[in-house]
Design a protein around this motif. Structure first.
Motif, short mmCIF file in Angstrom:
data_model
loop_
_atom_site.label_atom_id
_atom_site.label_comp_id
_atom_site.label_asym_id
_atom_site.label_seq_id
_atom_site.Cartn_x
_atom_site.Cartn_y
_atom_site.Cartn_z
N ASP A 142 0.00 -4.14 6.80
CA ASP A 142 -0.43 -2.49 7.02
C ASP A 142 -0.88 -2.03 5.89
OD1 ASP A 142 2.42 -3.13 6.42
OD2 ASP A 142 2.89 -0.87 6.69
N LEU A 143 -0.21 -2.34 4.56
CA LEU A 143 -0.31 -1.84 3.31
C LEU A 143 -2.19 -2.15 3.12
CD1 LEU A 143 2.70 -2.33 1.38
CD2 LEU A 143 2.02 -0.21 2.27
N ALA A 144 -2.42 -3.31 3.22
CA ALA A 144 -3.60 -3.81 3.17
C ALA A 144 -4.50 -3.23 3.76
CB ALA A 144 -3.72 -5.64 3.35
N VAL A 145 -4.41 -3.05 5.17
CA VAL A 145 -4.94 -2.27 6.07
C VAL A 145 -5.65 -1.24 5.54
CG1 VAL A 145 -5.56 -1.34 8.37
CG2 VAL A 145 -4.61 -3.52 8.14
N GLN A 146 -4.54 -0.11 5.02
CA GLN A 146 -4.79 1.35 4.53
C GLN A 146 -5.56 1.18 3.13
OE1 GLN A 146 -0.91 2.82 3.91
NE2 GLN A 146 -0.41 2.48 6.26
N SER A 154 -14.58 -8.47 5.26
CA SER A 154 -13.96 -9.88 5.13
C SER A 154 -12.40 -9.61 4.88
CB SER A 154 -14.49 -10.64 4.28
OG SER A 154 -14.43 -10.00 2.91
N LEU A 155 -11.81 -8.91 3.90
CA LEU A 155 -10.74 -8.86 3.62
C LEU A 155 -9.83 -7.81 4.61
CD1 LEU A 155 -11.13 -7.93 -0.14
CD2 LEU A 155 -10.47 -10.16 0.90
N LEU A 156 -10.62 -6.90 4.96
CA LEU A 156 -9.95 -6.00 6.15
C LEU A 156 -9.68 -6.49 7.61
CD1 LEU A 156 -9.18 -3.08 6.94
CD2 LEU A 156 -11.49 -2.71 7.67
N ALA A 157 -10.70 -7.53 7.79
CA ALA A 157 -10.55 -8.30 9.10
C ALA A 157 -9.27 -9.35 8.83
CB ALA A 157 -11.73 -9.10 9.34
N GLN A 158 -9.01 -9.76 7.63
CA GLN A 158 -7.95 -10.74 7.29
C GLN A 158 -6.79 -9.69 7.63
OE1 GLN A 158 -7.96 -13.52 4.19
NE2 GLN A 158 -10.01 -12.88 3.74
N SER A 159 -6.63 -8.72 7.25
CA SER A 159 -5.54 -7.86 7.37
C SER A 159 -5.34 -7.36 8.82
CB SER A 159 -5.81 -6.56 6.36
OG SER A 159 -6.10 -6.84 5.22
#
Length: 772
Positions: free
Chosen positions: A226-230, A244-249
């Motif tokens: 959730d930290l990565a998503v934010q 690409s990073l948001l989708a992995q999160s």
């Protein structure tokens, strides 16, 4: 000793300031994140007659956001001076006169230094590779802080970044430090490509560099996606490739629908991004849609053909599909890069090393693991696989995955089907050389048979004869050659006639190869030389055919008592044998001969030397593994104990891990841990036990590793391998159960305090499972 630091490692210099000069000389060699922070201090005694000394040590995890925080660390060392006591009075007193803290800034490629004089002031500045001083601005301090955090996070457990006397502190001790880290990472995100990337990546990008790798590692190992998503949601508005990073999160938080929508929107804006395609391909692989993943992996290769990771991803998809021949061909196409070692500075030899042991460390739980290599089998120590680094290590992992799927024999068969073998190449060259020589001979014979037209037959367009101009040397040579050939033909025909007459009156033991020759077919008239030549060729061809039939009969009889070597070769390498056999055909069939001898490897490829070497490395691993398992089976059959040294068992565990034999690796590591203390074996066991949710055994191993880390000044709690596996257990079993298990182990108060740090951090940072 009163001049040493208490519980802190340090190296005493031979010449004062030599470590600072060595660091200055090494600045130009730093390519990525740089060397660890260097702390240099000068100590003086209250008695003027005693000479002052200087020492240094490495440290990481210090807040390098300002000169004040670094000066505070130097000031804290003043309270760590040992106070030695004599029999009746206090010993000579030492104090720190000055200190220098060095922290490398990988963004601006400068070394930021803070000089503290006690008593006195604080001075901060930056030094570039030429040794010139620069002002340490606010932007430089922010970059220095981020560089220090990245080194602490990425290299916390990196074996290639291991230095004696390296003190590692916790880089993010509380929630406020975590917030400051993400804020600084967001501000410097688009400078991340300046820092470099993993060894498998040739060209760092916005989404593939050390900064993004550190953010993802921090979130993944704490299971706080959730930290990565934010974090990435804010950046996605500025750069579509961040999807690409948001989708992995999103996938990490089980929000797959959002991940698909984000990837769909981002690909419409950036269809040339291989990072987006890779995330899609991994998602489809997880869902079993391998054909769709294959198309995406191929498209990624087309977009970035010079990157290793795109070819490696395509190889993985081929392995999942069971297309092992294509997987081998794709693996052979991977671009390989030279591995760059971690940025470490070379120091002059220290006069003395001070590596103290804390008084509360329970040394009964650990034992020094150095100096045990002499116990191991030399054949195991010489295995080349552990020395592989970077892209070569990744390619070897793919190769071992292949052999674990299909076995060694099938892998060799696939290899021979897709790659040109050395024996095939040699036989092909021999066949081509034979064909070339035959073609040259026929060309010469064709020139001899060319009839020169009469002068009257060569007419110009107006009907007048064209004069024939012939070089004298050529005409003389051709005339002499024709006369010599005519004379030789006549002699050959006469000799054949005489021989035929003699053999016709001989007894029944005459050579059967000449029985069918008719003397009436031979003519010796001088005006029919060309006919005689052709007929003589037919006679020789018939004779050769009869001779070959006879030799074939003899070989057939010999096969009853011995194996024909040519037959063995034809079974091992089929195509070259066929091409070689076609060279014995009649030379008159020139077109058929060219078709048969022009064997090519258009359906095969040459195996790159590095992949050929990896096959040999794999062979050595498989050979040692096979010997080991055969010995185990033999001793088990005779009901005898199978004994090996602790180092041998550790190497066997690594060997089984490389070859994807999990149970055998687990058994080897357990036997290693029974015979000696090995941090590597215990760490592998901790990973295995946490995956199996074996809570009791995992906690026992974690206690030993925690004490070992504390012994060698690793005070980092997170991110470490211990913390990651503890978070995994907390997520699966719950924090209360893990705490109760720790209490049930009845550890000493000091050990219980060390282990409680991991549990308290999980609760403070809200790791999944910490609420139950």
């Amino acid at each position: 000793m009163g001049d040493n630091l208490r519980d802190i490692p340090e190296f005493i210099e031979r010449e004062m300031g030599e470590s600072l000069q060595a660091r200055l000389d090494a600045l130009g060699t730093f390519k990525e994140l740089g060397a660890p922070d260097l702390c240099h201090i000068i100590k003086v005694n209250v008695k003027p007659a005693i000479k002052e000394t200087s020492s240094y040590h490495y440290v990481s995890g210090i807040d390098a956001s300002s000169s004040a925080s670094l000066a505070a660390y130097l000031n804290s060392l003043t309270y760590a001076i040992d106070e030695s006591h004599a029999w009746f009075s206090k010993g000579a007193q030492w104090r720190i006169r000055s200190g220098v803290y060095c922290c490398y800034n990988a963004f601006s490629r400068v070394d930021v230094r803070v000089e503290v004089k006690i008593p006195g002031g604080v001075e901060s500045y930056a030094i570039n590779v030429r040794g010139e001083r620069q002002e340490a601005t606010a932007a430089i301090w922010q970059e220095t802080y981020m560089t220090a955090m990245l080194r602490s996070i990425l290299y916390s457990d990196d074996a290639n970044y291991r230095i004696p006397g390296f003190r590692k502190l916790d880089p993010i001790p509380d929630v406020s430090a975590q917030k400051r880290f993400f804020e600084a990472a967001e501000q410097l995100f688009f400078k991340g490509s300046l820092l470099g990337s993993n060894p498998e990546v040739q060209l760092p990008t916005i989404v593939n560099n050390h900064l993004t790798a550190a953010v993802m590692k921090y979130c993944q190992e704490s299971f706080r996606f959730d930290l990565a998503v934010q974090f990435f949601e804010r950046l996605y508005r500025l750069e579509p490739e961040v999807a690409s990073l948001l989708a992995q999160s999103y996938i990490g938080t089980d929000e797959e629908l959002k991940a698909i929508n984000v990837l769909y929107d981002a690909l419409k804006q950036m269809p040339q991004s291989y990072a987006l395609l890779h995330v899609q391909a991994d998602f489809l692989r997880g869902k079993g849609k391998l054909e769709m993943a294959l198309r995406l992996a191929k498209q990624a290769v087309n977009l970035a053909p010079s990157e290793f990771i795109t070819w490696a991803k395509l190889t993985e998809v081929y392995i999942d599909l069971g297309d092992y021949e294509s997987a081998l061909l794709t693996l052979n196409s991977c671009p390989m890069f030279t591995f760059s070692e971690r940025d470490l500075q070379r120091m002059p030899k220290a006069a003395k090393a001070h590596l103290p042991i804390r008084s509360d460390i329970d040394l009964s739980l650990i034992d020094d693991e150095t100096g045990r290599e002499h116990e191991a089998d030399p054949a195991l120590l010489r295995l080349p696989a552990p020395s592989l680094r970077g892209t070569f290590s990744s390619a070897y992992s793919l190769l071992t995955r292949l052999v674990s799927k299909i076995g060694w024999d099938e892998l060799l068969r696939c290899r021979s089907l897709v790659f040109v073998m050395e024996e095939e190449y040699r036989m092909q060259k021999e066949a081509e050389e034979t064909m070339r020589k035959g073609s040259q001979a026929k060309v010469m014979a064709h020139h001899d048979e060319i009839e020169v037209p009469n002068r009257d037959q060569l007419l110009s367009p107006n009907g007048t004869p064209i004069p024939i101009i012939k070089i004298s040397t050529e005409s003389e040579r051709e005339r002499e050659q024709e006369e010599a050939e005519e004379e030789a033909r006549a002699k050959a025909v006469e000799a054949a006639l005489e021989k035929a007459k003699e053999e016709s009156t001989a007894d029944d033991n005459a050579d059967p190869s000449m029985e069918d020759i008719k003397l009436d077919d031979l003519s010796i008239h001088s005006d029919k030389d060309q006919d005689a030549e052709k007929e003589q060729d037919e006679v020789e061809a018939d004779a050769e055919a009869e001779t070959e039939d006879k030799e074939a009969d003899e070989e057939k009889e010999a096969e009853e008592v011995a194996i024909d070597r040519s037959a063995i070769k034809s079974k091992q390498i089929e195509k070259p044998s066929i091409a070689a056999a076609s060279s014995s055909d009649d030379e008159d069939n020139s077109e058929e001969e060219e078709v048969e001898l022009s064997f090519s490897f258009s359906n095969k490829r040459l195996c790159d030397r590095w992949l050929d070497n990896l096959f040999m490395v794999l062979y050595e691993d498989l050979r040692q593994y096979t010997i080991w398992r055969a010995e185990v089976q033999h001793f088990r059959a005779v009901n005898a104990p199978y004994r090996k040294s602790g180092t041998d068992w550790e190497i066997y565990g690594d060997l089984a891990t490389r070859l994807h034999h999990r149970e055998e690796a687990k058994d080897a590591y357990q036997r290693c841990a029974e015979q000696k203390f090995s941090a590597k074996a215990l760490l592998r066991l901790l990973e295995i036990y946490s995956d199996e949710s074996n809570l009791h055994r995992a906690m026992e191993v974690a206690i030993k590793l925690c004490v070992y880390q504390e012994r060698w000044y690793h005070e980092t709690i997170f991110p470490t391998a211990i913390a990651h596996n503890m978070n995994k257990l907390i997520q699966s079993e719950g924090l209360a159960k893990v705490q109760n298990t720790l209490i049930a182990l009845n550890a000493s108060p000091a050990v219980f305090k060390l282990m409680s740090r991991y549990l308290n951090r999980a609760k403070t940072f809200d790791v999944p499972g910490s609420g139950r």
